[in-house]
Design a protein around this motif. Structure first.
Motif, PDB file in Angstrom:
ATOM      1  N   ARG A 160       0.841  -1.192   0.000  1.00  0.00           N
ATOM      2  CA  ARG A 160       0.000   0.000   0.000  1.00  0.00           C
ATOM      3  C   ARG A 160       0.875   1.240   0.000  1.00  0.00           C
ATOM      4  NH1 ARG A 160      -4.187   0.786   4.809  1.00  0.00           N
ATOM      5  NH2 ARG A 160      -2.292   1.098   6.028  1.00  0.00           N
ATOM      6  N   ASP A 200     -11.523   1.526   8.416  1.00  0.00           N
ATOM      7  CA  ASP A 200     -11.912   2.910   8.157  1.00  0.00           C
ATOM      8  C   ASP A 200     -13.339   3.004   7.640  1.00  0.00           C
ATOM      9  OD1 ASP A 200      -9.817   4.627   8.969  1.00  0.00           O
ATOM     10  OD2 ASP A 200      -8.571   3.769   7.394  1.00  0.00           O
ATOM     11  N   GLU A 234     -12.580   2.386   1.421  1.00  0.00           N
ATOM     12  CA  GLU A 234     -12.654   2.609   2.866  1.00  0.00           C
ATOM     13  C   GLU A 234     -13.318   3.929   3.218  1.00  0.00           C
ATOM     14  OE1 GLU A 234      -8.724   2.472   4.625  1.00  0.00           O
ATOM     15  OE2 GLU A 234      -7.809   3.579   2.983  1.00  0.00           O
ATOM     16  N   ARG A 243     -12.300   5.534  15.394  1.00  0.00           N
ATOM     17  CA  ARG A 243     -11.828   4.176  15.700  1.00  0.00           C
ATOM     18  C   ARG A 243     -10.930   4.119  16.919  1.00  0.00           C
ATOM     19  NH1 ARG A 243      -8.233   2.811  10.329  1.00  0.00           N
ATOM     20  NH2 ARG A 243      -6.978   1.434  11.608  1.00  0.00           N
ATOM     21  N   MET A 292      -8.302   0.964  -2.417  1.00  0.00           N
ATOM     22  CA  MET A 292      -8.962   0.584  -1.171  1.00  0.00           C
ATOM     23  C   MET A 292     -10.333   1.235  -1.133  1.00  0.00           C
ATOM     24  SD  MET A 292      -6.219   0.493   1.889  1.00  0.00           S
ATOM     25  CE  MET A 292      -7.311  -0.454   2.936  1.00  0.00           C
TER      26      MET A 292
HETATM   27 MG    MG Z   1      -7.470   2.364   6.438  1.00  0.00          MG
END
Ligand code: MG
Ligand code: PEP
Length: 759
Positions: A506, A628, A604, A638, A602
């Motif tokens: 990533r 996320d 998210e 979170r 991603m």
């Molecule tokens: Mg994330």
């Protein structure tokens, strides 16, 4: 009013125990409200009665003696209704009960407010007045605000009391339970070691020592050290500061004199407290006193005392550094755990972790799961500075910590630990077997990596690839941005370790709660701010160097996949793709022959869910970041323990979003995997497989459990379960439905071996 409130809360916070705290409360509230009586009643959970714990105005002999059940008296009424009660003629109320020993018959009017902490009634705060009168709105508001503020302070003082044997009713040391949130599954029984961040006086724990003379020597040496630093500083500044400005150093030197701060610390050390704890007590008393002063100049002196305290502490901690011993079965406890703290424990000693701050999705919890260490996060009520050296149980399944556990409870948990050990051995046998359901559906299981330790664990556990390599981890442990060459070497190691299996790297995902010390980002709302791809698109030089390093590292291996975090729309994706193509062109111009690797996005951010088809069209694969995605869909931070029980990846809205993502990706003919922590939750993994995810990427610790569970089921059964769950509108019901279904299949215990413990 605000000022009075602030002062009272500060004073109460500095009280040495519950009794002193309650004493200050009744005295100060009575003064502030100009009433004749102020009393606190606390609910004793054992007897379920409200006990008079402190009073100013009533007969003090009644303290600890007068009590009432929730269905008795006005206090009981306030406690059960959870609402304030404001009466002009208390004695005319049908619930009025008269206690001769208090002498309260003289008081006509009554105002009571419940003290509630985390939805639990802890007691009642009451004021009384001789004359018959209704308390006005302002007075009622003051008392309600006061009780709300005091609830946390009282809870903390009570908890501290249970740990050091100074409980509410003067009961001895008791077993106490503190609730946080699960950080990493598993159970541990061991000894607490409280770790402090360097030179932070507020978090120094109390600790009793036998060798008082040694502590005195340490303290005297520290005093000497700071004195000579001060003299040296003063001399160095002689040319830059005027003499009156340099007077500050003389003030410091005076404060250190034997007759001042120094002698107070020595007095406390002589009672058996270690030097650091004694210093904290003295400094915090002085700081509180200064901070309460109305004069702005004197208030400022608080910061001088703090500064001196920190300097002394730094000397004391240097002397301590080598002395820190980690016992076997060590449970690290800290206000805010950091990955470096974990690294300092000698191998084989660490069995559990407790962090007062943070939640199950903090990055330190993610590390803990990767390392398989049972962890509780967000234990906000745990008076952690008082628990060094005591026995603890960490229940990472339920997010609970027990202090001073009874023999019986310790035995129960020791059995769970043993059972887990045996289960882990059994799971090892799965390594070479495919993750395949009873009816032949293959589900690729991948791992998430970041630390080097993950690589070994992943290989031992039979991972089929890396679904998420968090490249920020090597960035976080450096003191500056790693160069292209350094990155190349790190990435090459990852790619080679798993070759020929695919490794999904990533691009740098910093911001939010992932800070680089050398690239600080300060924001009001960091999770909604400059994070992930937003940072790297604004700094193409960072993105390009990283991409070039990845591409070069993959030469000859060709198992690289690139994943882009925090994409919220097509524009960001296009810009990132453009930069990747540019880097690819550059490395080929430099003579490195690599194909363009598969590129993924991603999912998210909720916006990406609704644009999943547009995004999928432009890339080779998708990967859902459920950590996320859950945070943004539910608007729940979170990392915030206060709202941790609202954070739930089995929330119907999250499940519906996931179904939409799978449908969208497949409609565009692109594979979609998931790499959030949800994928490593065995029960959730069943649902994800049924939704049609093409791969699950998780921490290596959970991989065998997920594999074991999926091998016990058929895809048909999983789909049935998913259909059932998708018709449920409440996350709680979803949890119980899943638990029950798996239990009925005889699979419940694997998910949570501690499920039968009732404490
Ligand atoms: Mg994330
Ligand atoms: C996610 O958000 O689910 C994810 C995998 O990324 P991180 O936890 O690193 O933010």
């Amino acid at each position: 009013m605000l000022n009075t409130l602030r002062k009272i809360v500060q004073e109460v916070n500095a009280a040495k125990d519950l009794k002193a705290a309650l004493g200050i409360i009744v005295q100060r509230v009575r003064e502030a409200m100009g009433s004749q009586v102020c009393s606190v009643y606390l609910l004793d959970p054992e007897t379920n009665r409200f006990v008079l714990m402190a009073t100013e105005g009533l007969n003090k002999k009644a303290i600890g003696k007068v009590s009432m059940a929730p269905n008795e008296g006005l206090v009981g009424l306030v406690g059960t209704r959870e609402e304030p009660l404001n009466l002009e003629h208390a004695s005319e109320h049908p619930r009025y009960r008269y206690f001769a020993e208090t002498g309260e018959e003289r008081y006509a009017s009554f105002l009571g407010s419940p003290i509630i902490h985390h939805r639990k009634v802890m007691g009642v705060l009451v004021i009384q007045q001789k004359e018959q009168r209704q308390f006005d709105e302002g007075e009622e508001a003051f008392l309600v605000t006061m009780s709300a503020q005091l609830a946390g302070v009282i809870a903390h003082a009570e908890a501290t009391g249970s740990i050091r044997g100074l409980g509410k009713q003067g009961k001895g040391i008791q077993e106490a339970k503190f609730v946080g949130v699960p950080g990493s599954p598993g159970a541990a029984v061991g000894t607490a070691v409280v770790v402090l961040p360097p030179a932070d006086l507020d978090v120094v724990p109390d600790k009793t020592v036998d060798d008082i003379a040694a502590e005195l020597t340490l303290f005297n040496n520290a005093l000497e050290g700071v004195r000579s630093d001060m003299r040296a500083l003063s001399a160095k500044m002689a040319t830059q500061l005027r003499p009156e400005e340099r007077a500050l150093f003389d003030v410091y030197l005076m404060m250190l004199e034997d007759a001042a701060l120094g002698s107070e610390v020595v007095k406390i050390i002589r009672t058996g407290q270690w030097a650091q704890g004694a210093l904290r007590q003295v400094v915090s008393e002085h700081v509180n006193r200064f901070e309460l002063m109305d004069d702005a100049y004197l208030r400022e002196r608080a910061s001088d005392v703090k500064d001196l305290g920190r300097r002394l502490l730094a000397y004391l901690q240097q002397a301590r550094q080598q002395a820190l011993v980690y016992p076997d079965n060590c449970i690290l406890v800290s206000e805010e755990l950091s990955p470096t703290m974990l690294g300092e424990v000698p191998e084989g000693k660490l069995v559990g972790l407790v962090s007062v701050q943070g939640s199950g999705n903090s990055h330190v919890a993610i590390f803990a799961r990767a390392m398989g260490i049972p962890t509780v996060m967000g234990a906000v009520d745990l008076p952690y500075s008082k628990i060094d050296g005591i026995q603890l149980i960490v229940d990472g399944y339920h997010g609970e910590v027990f202090t001073n556990p009874s023999e019986a409870l310790r035995k129960q948990y020791a059995d769970v630990v043993e059972e887990e050990r045996q289960m882990a051995q059994g799971l090892d046998a799965l390594r070479a077997l495919p993750c395949e359901t009873l009816d032949g559906h293959r589900m690729p299981l991948w791992v998430n990596t970041g630390l080097l330790a993950d690589v070994k664990r992943a290989q031992e556990r039979g991972a089929e690839g890396v679904g998420l390599y968090r490249t920020e981890v090597p960035f976080m442990i450096k003191e500056r941005f790693p160069s292209e060459k350094e990155q190349l070497a790190i990435y090459r190691e990852q790619l080679a370790a798993f070759h020929p299996l695919p490794v999904t790297m990533r691009s740098l995902d910093i911001g939010g709660d992932k800070a680089l010390s050398y690239f600080p980002i300060k924001e009001e709302n960091p999770f909604l701010g400059w994070r992930g791809i937003r940072v790297t698109l604004d700094h193409p030089e960072i993105f390009l160097v990283q991409t070039r390093a990845m591409l070069k590292a993959s030469e000859g291996l060709n198992n690289l996949r690139i994943l882009l975090p925090m994409i919220s729309g097509t524009q960001e994706l296009e810009e990132a793709l453009h930069l990747i193509h540019r880097a690819w062109g550059e490395v080929r111009d430099e003579g490195t022959d690599v194909p363009l690797p598969p590129i993924g996005v991603m999912i998210e951010i909720p916006a990406a869910v609704y644009q999943v088809r547009e995004l999928a069209r432009q890339v080779d694969f998708l990967s859902v970041g459920s950590n996320d995605l859950t945070q943004y869909l539910l608007a729940v931070d979170r990392n915030n323990p206060r709202v941790a029980d609202l954070y739930d990846f089995l929330h119907p809205a999250v499940l519906q979003a996931l179904v939409k993502v799978v449908e969208g990706a497949h409609a565009e003919g692109k594979p979609v995997s998931i790499c959030g922590e949800m994928a490593g939750d065995p029960a959730a993994a069943v649902l994800l497989m049924a939704m049609g995810f093409d791969g699950l990427s998780m921490n290596a610790t959970n991989l065998p459990k997920v594999k074991w569970l999926l091998r016990q089921l058929s895809m048909g059964k999983a789909k049935e379960l998913l259909a059932q769950v998708m018709s449920i509108d409440s996350p709680q019901v979803t949890h119980s439905t899943l638990q029950l279904a798996l239990r009925n299949l005889g699979l419940g215990r694997m998910i949570n071996p501690a499920s039968d413990i009732q404490a």
